[in-house]
Design a protein around this motif. Structure first.
Motif, mmCIF file in Angstrom:
data_model
loop_
_atom_site.group_PDB
_atom_site.id
_atom_site.type_symbol
_atom_site.label_atom_id
_atom_site.label_comp_id
_atom_site.label_asym_id
_atom_site.label_seq_id
_atom_site.Cartn_x
_atom_site.Cartn_y
_atom_site.Cartn_z
ATOM 1 N N PRO A 6 39.204 37.857 35.599
ATOM 2 C CA PRO A 6 37.683 38.466 36.218
ATOM 3 C C PRO A 6 37.580 37.534 37.322
ATOM 4 O O PRO A 6 37.102 38.091 38.190
ATOM 5 C CB PRO A 6 36.708 38.340 35.094
ATOM 6 N N GLU A 58 42.573 46.659 34.326
ATOM 7 C CA GLU A 58 43.354 46.088 33.468
ATOM 8 C C GLU A 58 43.798 44.654 33.890
ATOM 9 O O GLU A 58 43.440 43.628 33.062
ATOM 10 C CB GLU A 58 44.988 46.477 33.277
ATOM 11 N N SER A 88 40.199 42.587 33.470
ATOM 12 C CA SER A 88 40.064 42.181 32.136
ATOM 13 C C SER A 88 40.927 40.795 31.688
ATOM 14 O O SER A 88 40.520 40.005 30.866
ATOM 15 C CB SER A 88 40.665 43.397 31.088
ATOM 16 N N ARG A 89 42.275 40.859 32.282
ATOM 17 C CA ARG A 89 42.798 39.498 32.217
ATOM 18 C C ARG A 89 42.487 38.159 33.197
ATOM 19 O O ARG A 89 42.527 37.283 32.594
ATOM 20 C CB ARG A 89 44.388 39.806 32.632
#
Length: 205
Positions: free
Chosen positions: A73, A67, A70-71
């Motif tokens: 990289p 997670e 994804s915020r």
């Protein structure tokens, strides 16, 4: 009726396994001969300052770091999980009534201080519109740090531990949620007895 003093049972050192989601570069540094102890000090951290671990749950650590990737990289180009043997030491264990009462008292004193000084009190808040868990916890962090700062005991806390109900119901009407977990914030480097590379079965999921 006098309430018995059970506090003496809460000071035995407890060894647990913790799992830390991070980038591979951080993992290699932690697994080196001279690992660096770095506390997280974000104003929204759930358990105050400390190095954070998921207790006995490498899968939850893996989900978390994915997670995070994804915020951001660039910060997590190669996500992984590192395990650690943790000595909780003198633990502010917020699954136990004695310590929950200490935290409640700290909140009352923090509220009184804010009213007397005119300071604006911190608030927990949602990270995004559909966030019903209020994932940003400035209030909880502030109260925990206020407790530490005003702790007059000779022995300071080495760690903070909490259980959090989080995520969606496992099924309709359930009392269980898919991201419920136990989290630990280690405040003292010597409470981390060693790091290890967990079996990477979670990578295939």
């Amino acid at each position: 009726m006098t309430t018995p003093n059970f506090e003496l049972y809460n000071h035995n050192h407890k060894l647990v396994l913790g799992f830390h989601g991070c980038d591979e570069s951080v993992a290699q540094e932690l697994l080196s001969a001279t690992p660096t102890f770095k506390q997280s000090k974000n104003d929204y951290d759930w358990l105050g300052n400390g190095m954070y671990f998921w207790e006995n749950d490498p899968m939850r650590a893996w989900e978390y770091v994915l997670e995070a990737q994804s915020r951001d990289p660039d910060k997590f180009p190669n996500p992984t999980v590192v395990g650690a043997v943790l000595d909780l030491g003198h633990c502010l264990n917020l699954t136990e009534n004695h310590y929950k009462n200490l935290l409640k008292d700290a909140y009352n004193r923090y509220e009184k201080w804010a009213n007397e000084t005119g300071a604006q009190m911190a608030k927990n808040k949602s990270a995004y519109p559909t966030d019903h868990d209020k994932l940003l916890r400035p209030l909880d962090r502030t109260v925990i740090e206020f407790l530490h700062a005003t702790n007059t005991d000779e022995q300071q806390f080495d760690s903070v531990r909490g259980m959090f109900v989080e995520g969606e119901q496992l099924y309709a009407g359930a009392g269980f949620h898919d991201k419920t977990h136990v989290q630990i914030a280690i405040r003292e480097a010597n409470m981390i007895k060693g790091y290890f590379r967990p079996i990477q079965e979670h990578r295939a999921i």
